[in-house]
Every structure is written in C-alpha cells, then in structure tokens.
Design a protein around this motif. Structure first.
Motif, PDB file in Angstrom:
ATOM      1  N   SER A   1      31.665  27.208  13.934  1.00 51.99           N
ATOM      2  CA  SER A   1      33.279  27.068  13.884  1.00 51.99           C
ATOM      3  C   SER A   1      33.624  28.303  13.741  1.00 51.99           C
ATOM      4  O   SER A   1      32.933  29.398  13.380  1.00 51.99           O
ATOM      5  CB  SER A   1      33.786  25.985  13.111  1.00 51.99           C
ATOM      6  OG  SER A   1      33.462  26.322  11.654  1.00 51.99           O
TER       7      SER A   1
ATOM      8  N   ARG B   1      30.204  24.510  26.392  1.00 55.67           N
ATOM      9  CA  ARG B   1      30.289  24.714  24.876  1.00 55.67           C
ATOM     10  C   ARG B   1      30.178  26.210  24.672  1.00 55.67           C
ATOM     11  O   ARG B   1      29.045  26.628  24.410  1.00 55.67           O
ATOM     12  CB  ARG B   1      29.703  23.865  23.990  1.00 55.67           C
ATOM     13  CG  ARG B   1      29.872  23.922  22.385  1.00 55.67           C
ATOM     14  CD  ARG B   1      29.015  23.282  21.771  1.00 55.67           C
ATOM     15  NE  ARG B   1      29.260  23.512  20.116  1.00 55.67           N
ATOM     16  CZ  ARG B   1      30.137  22.788  19.517  1.00 55.67           C
ATOM     17  NH1 ARG B   1      30.929  21.711  20.105  1.00 55.67           N
ATOM     18  NH2 ARG B   1      30.421  23.051  18.168  1.00 55.67           N
TER      19      ARG B   1
ATOM     20  N   ASP C   1      22.372  23.166  20.525  1.00 58.34           N
ATOM     21  CA  ASP C   1      23.726  22.567  20.368  1.00 58.34           C
ATOM     22  C   ASP C   1      23.818  22.946  18.624  1.00 58.34           C
ATOM     23  O   ASP C   1      23.230  21.931  17.934  1.00 58.34           O
ATOM     24  CB  ASP C   1      23.900  21.043  20.619  1.00 58.34           C
ATOM     25  CG  ASP C   1      25.572  20.950  20.467  1.00 58.34           C
ATOM     26  OD1 ASP C   1      26.041  21.812  19.862  1.00 58.34           O
ATOM     27  OD2 ASP C   1      25.642  19.480  20.547  1.00 58.34           O
TER      28      ASP C   1
ATOM     29  N   ASP D   1      26.325  23.537  15.122  1.00 64.57           N
ATOM     30  CA  ASP D   1      27.237  23.461  14.543  1.00 64.57           C
ATOM     31  C   ASP D   1      28.000  24.875  14.080  1.00 64.57           C
ATOM     32  O   ASP D   1      27.757  25.223  13.077  1.00 64.57           O
ATOM     33  CB  ASP D   1      27.503  22.412  13.327  1.00 64.57           C
ATOM     34  CG  ASP D   1      28.919  22.320  12.836  1.00 64.57           C
ATOM     35  OD1 ASP D   1      29.962  22.506  13.564  1.00 64.57           O
ATOM     36  OD2 ASP D   1      29.124  21.652  11.855  1.00 64.57           O
TER      37      ASP D   1
ATOM     38  N   SER E   1      25.250  29.206   8.359  1.00 66.26           N
ATOM     39  CA  SER E   1      24.227  28.004   8.192  1.00 66.26           C
ATOM     40  C   SER E   1      22.856  28.465   8.472  1.00 66.26           C
ATOM     41  O   SER E   1      21.837  27.734   7.864  1.00 66.26           O
ATOM     42  CB  SER E   1      24.761  26.932   9.565  1.00 66.26           C
ATOM     43  OG  SER E   1      24.339  27.670  10.584  1.00 66.26           O
TER      44      SER E   1
ATOM     45  N   TYR F   1      31.294  29.899  22.657  1.00 70.66           N
ATOM     46  CA  TYR F   1      32.048  30.614  21.310  1.00 70.66           C
ATOM     47  C   TYR F   1      32.528  31.879  21.755  1.00 70.66           C
ATOM     48  O   TYR F   1      31.969  32.670  22.296  1.00 70.66           O
ATOM     49  CB  TYR F   1      30.622  30.771  20.319  1.00 70.66           C
ATOM     50  CG  TYR F   1      30.068  29.583  20.171  1.00 70.66           C
ATOM     51  CD1 TYR F   1      30.337  28.378  19.447  1.00 70.66           C
ATOM     52  CD2 TYR F   1      28.801  29.547  20.728  1.00 70.66           C
ATOM     53  CE1 TYR F   1      29.585  27.313  19.355  1.00 70.66           C
ATOM     54  CE2 TYR F   1      27.870  28.261  20.543  1.00 70.66           C
ATOM     55  CZ  TYR F   1      28.488  27.180  19.738  1.00 70.66           C
ATOM     56  OH  TYR F   1      27.747  25.877  19.763  1.00 70.66           O
TER      57      TYR F   1
END
Length: 417
Positions: free
Chosen positions: A300, A242, A296, A298, A264, A244
């Motif tokens: 985006s 995962r 992990d 969140d 966040s 970015y």
C-alpha cells in the motif's frame, strides 16, 4: 563537451546588506538575461529614486514590500540562461530570522554562493549559511568577497577573509570551496574580469558557474521505489492489472529483478514496468512509473519496493539532524505528522542529543530546547517503521519533514544521520 542544456541550481546566501540582491541583478544584467520591458521599468524606477544608473537590486527586491507588511518571505527562484548553461537561482533572505528559508533553497542546489562583506569579514551569518550548505551536502561553495571597491581593491583584505573562512571551514564537510573577489555594484569579476584587481588570476563568477562540473545528486546504486498508490483499473482490458505507481527515488529497476516490499519483507520479481501504455525494460530515478510483480503481495501507499540484496534501514527510532523552522518552540513528547517519501505517519521527538553552536560548531549537550533556526541532532520515534538511508548517501530517502497537526505548519526539516 559541456552539455548546453545542463542545468545548474545554486543558492545565494549572505548577511543583511552584503549585496546579494545587487549581485544577482548584476548577473542578470551583464549576462543580458533581462527582458526589455522589465529593464525599462527598472531604469524608470531608478531615475525616480535619483540614481545615476540602474539600481541592480530592484531586479530581485520585489519582495521587499511584503517584508515591510510583515508577510513571511519564502525562497524566490530566478531563472536565466547563457549560451553555455541554464541556471536556477534560489534567492534566500539574508536576515537571521529567515535562516530557516535557506534550508528550503539549498535542499536541491548543486552549488552555494556565500557573500561576505570585505569590510566585515566572516560573521555569524556567514558561518550559519556555510554550515547549512555543508549539512545539506552541497558539493560546491563559492565565497564571493564583495564590496572590494570599498577596501580599495586590496589583496590583503581579500586574503584576510580567506584566512578567516578557511579556519572555520576546516570543520565543514565540503570538498570544493572557491574564493572570488568581486564588486557587485561595479561589476568587477561578476561577469567580466576586473581591471582593478590584476592580482587575482582566477575566473570571474559567471565563468566559474558555467564551467563547474556538476554530477547528479541522485543515488544511482541503491534502488528505492516508494509506492504512492496502487492501480486497479476497472476496464475489461486491464481488469487483472495490479500495479504500484510512484516515482523511482534512486537506483535502477529492471524487469526480472528480485525485489522486496518493505516493511513487510515479502519478496517477488518485477513482472513489468509501465509508463502510460508503454512497457519498459528498466526504470531509473527520477522516472514516474507503474510496476507489477509476479506475486500478489499486500502493498500500500508508504511501502517501499527495494532490491532484495540491497535494503535500507527499517526502524521506528531514527536519528536526524533537525533544523527547526517554526516560531514556536518544540514541545516535549508532542506528536507531529512526519513525511518521508510517500510515507505519512505520526512521530514524536524522543530525545535531543545535542545542539550545534553555529559560532564554534561545538556540540551543546546541556540545552534541550528547540527554537526557530536551531540545528540539533535528535532521536525521533515513529508509529511504524520508516525505510531510510543516510542523507549523505541518498537525499531523497534520507530527508524528512515534521508537521504540526493543529496548525498544519511545517515545523522542521531533517536529514537522517
């Protein structure tokens, strides 16, 4: 030693008929940066027009036909190389109705050449272009006082323009301003030193451009990584990956650094930095990379990964210096799309704090309109927080553009105060 591959971007600006096209043509012609077939074509065109020599303006006036047809002119980029340096010229139209185009041309420039007609001195366009260069944090301004041949190469005329410009520029935030007397038509002090102005002891324009010290405008201190997309490969080999992906806007990121995802506020550590199938120990601006974190979180598109101990401002209300680019005036409380790094959202102009009078640089707090070419300080309200630095500190995270949703036109460009 000067790096032969070092690239200098400079923008040219001047009022109509100040000789900008001729100057660029002279730079290209005398530095032998023109292809033979192009030179032959321009020589033939010059003969047809009845000129004795080469019409230097033809090298850059290819857009003149478009102007006559009413087609919008954007910035024209020219490229040339000398043994000492590579150059990109951002050639912006001189007409007052195209002042907005200078914002585009100057946004990435290391230097700005401001042309002044020796006969007319400093005029409104000179002040407007110089102010925009200052606003966009261009570190070097070269004032070329052109058409010295039409004032008999007078040192007094040269000094008069210097006095006019220095009186105005004392209000500008530019550290390096240089003055060169030239005749673009005859080639005086453009590439070669002038024999007609022995009183001028400085270097000609090309030598000044070749030897000018330029430093990168990338902020190397504040680590900023706007996320463009989240990578979740479907192959068995990378099923648990995962990452970015995006381009490092400024600063340096290293594996093991403690970072925070904004807005966040969740923190983690950098697990890996990847480019294709290669893993790196560190990444810096303007590299395009993929980054993985130990936790992990969140995250985006539009979020920003920063160092935990060095965060940008996060706010829905930001103050910017806005240059209005559109033919149509700004409408109060109208919603626009705002683009900031990889972050796209909705925004509106909440308040016009003041408008700059280009003639005097005074602040007009009474006029609350925004028309084409106006430069104003405004307060913008966004639907979600933007992670911004001041434009003075960071060109990438300190710049925004506004887009009209109905026409999809870019209506304004802004620099965060």
């Amino acid at each position: 030693m000067l790096d032969n591959n070092q690239l200098l971007r400079f923008t040219t600006a001047g009022s109509v008929d100040d000789g900008k096209s001729t100057l660029i043509g002279r730079l290209l012609y005398d530095s032998k940066s023109i292809f033979e077939d192009q030179l032959q074509s321009i020589e033939n065109t010059s003969k047809k027009k009845g000129h004795n020599g080469v019409d230097l303006a033809l090298f850059t006036d290819g857009l003149r036909d478009e102007r006559e047809q009413g087609i919008t002119i954007d910035v024209a980029y020219r490229y040339f190389t000398t043994p000492k340096r590579k150059f990109i010229i951002a050639d912006t139209p001189g007409h007052i109705q195209y002042t907005r185009n200078m914002v585009t041309g100057a946004s990435t420039a290391n230097a700005a050449i401001i042309l002044v007609d020796a006969r007319h001195g400093v005029i409104e366009q000179t002040k407007r272009h110089s102010f925009i260069a200052s606003l966009l944090q261009i570190p070097h301004i070269i004032v070329c006082i052109n058409k010295m041949d039409l004032v008999d190469y007078s040192e007094d005329a040269y000094n008069e323009v210097i006095n006019q410009f220095e009186e105005f520029s004392s209000k500008l935030l530019v550290q390096d301003i240089r003055f060169i007397p030239i005749s673009a038509l005859n080639g005086d002090n453009v590439v070669n030193r002038s024999k007609n102005m022995d009183w001028y002891q400085g270097a000609p324009l090309l030598h000044t451009l070749e030897t000018m010290h330029i430093s990168s405008d990338i902020n190397k201190v504040d680590a900023r990584f706007p996320v463009q997309t989240v990578l979740r490969p479907q192959s068995d080999k990378h099923r648990d990956y995962r990452g970015y992906a995006g381009r490092v806007a400024s600063g340096i990121f290293r594996v093991g650094d403690e970072v925070t995802a904004m807005p966040s506020g969740f923190s983690s550590k950098i697990k890996s930095i990847d480019v294709l199938d290669e893993s790196l120990k560190e990444a810096y601006a303007p590299m395009s990379i993929s980054m993985t974190l130990e936790d992990d979180i969140d995250i985006s598109r539009g979020d920003m990964i920063v160092r935990t101990n060095n965060k940008p401002e996060s706010s829905q209300d930001i103050e910017v210096m806005l240059c209005w680019l559109n033919d149509n005036s700004a409408k109060p409380r109208t919603k626009y799309s705002i683009k900031h790094t990889s972050n796209d959202q909705k925004a509106m102009i909440k308040e016009i704090i003041y408008k700059i009078d280009i003639e005097t640089l005074n602040r007009n707090t009474e006029d609350k309109s925004l028309n084409m070419n106006d430069i104003s300080k405004v307060k913008i309200r966004t639907t979600k927080p933007l992670m911004v630095d001041s434009y003075r500190e960071n060109r990438t995270t300190g710049s925004i553009i506004l887009i009209d949703d109905t026409t999809n036109e870019t209506v304004a460009a802004g620099m965060v105060v």
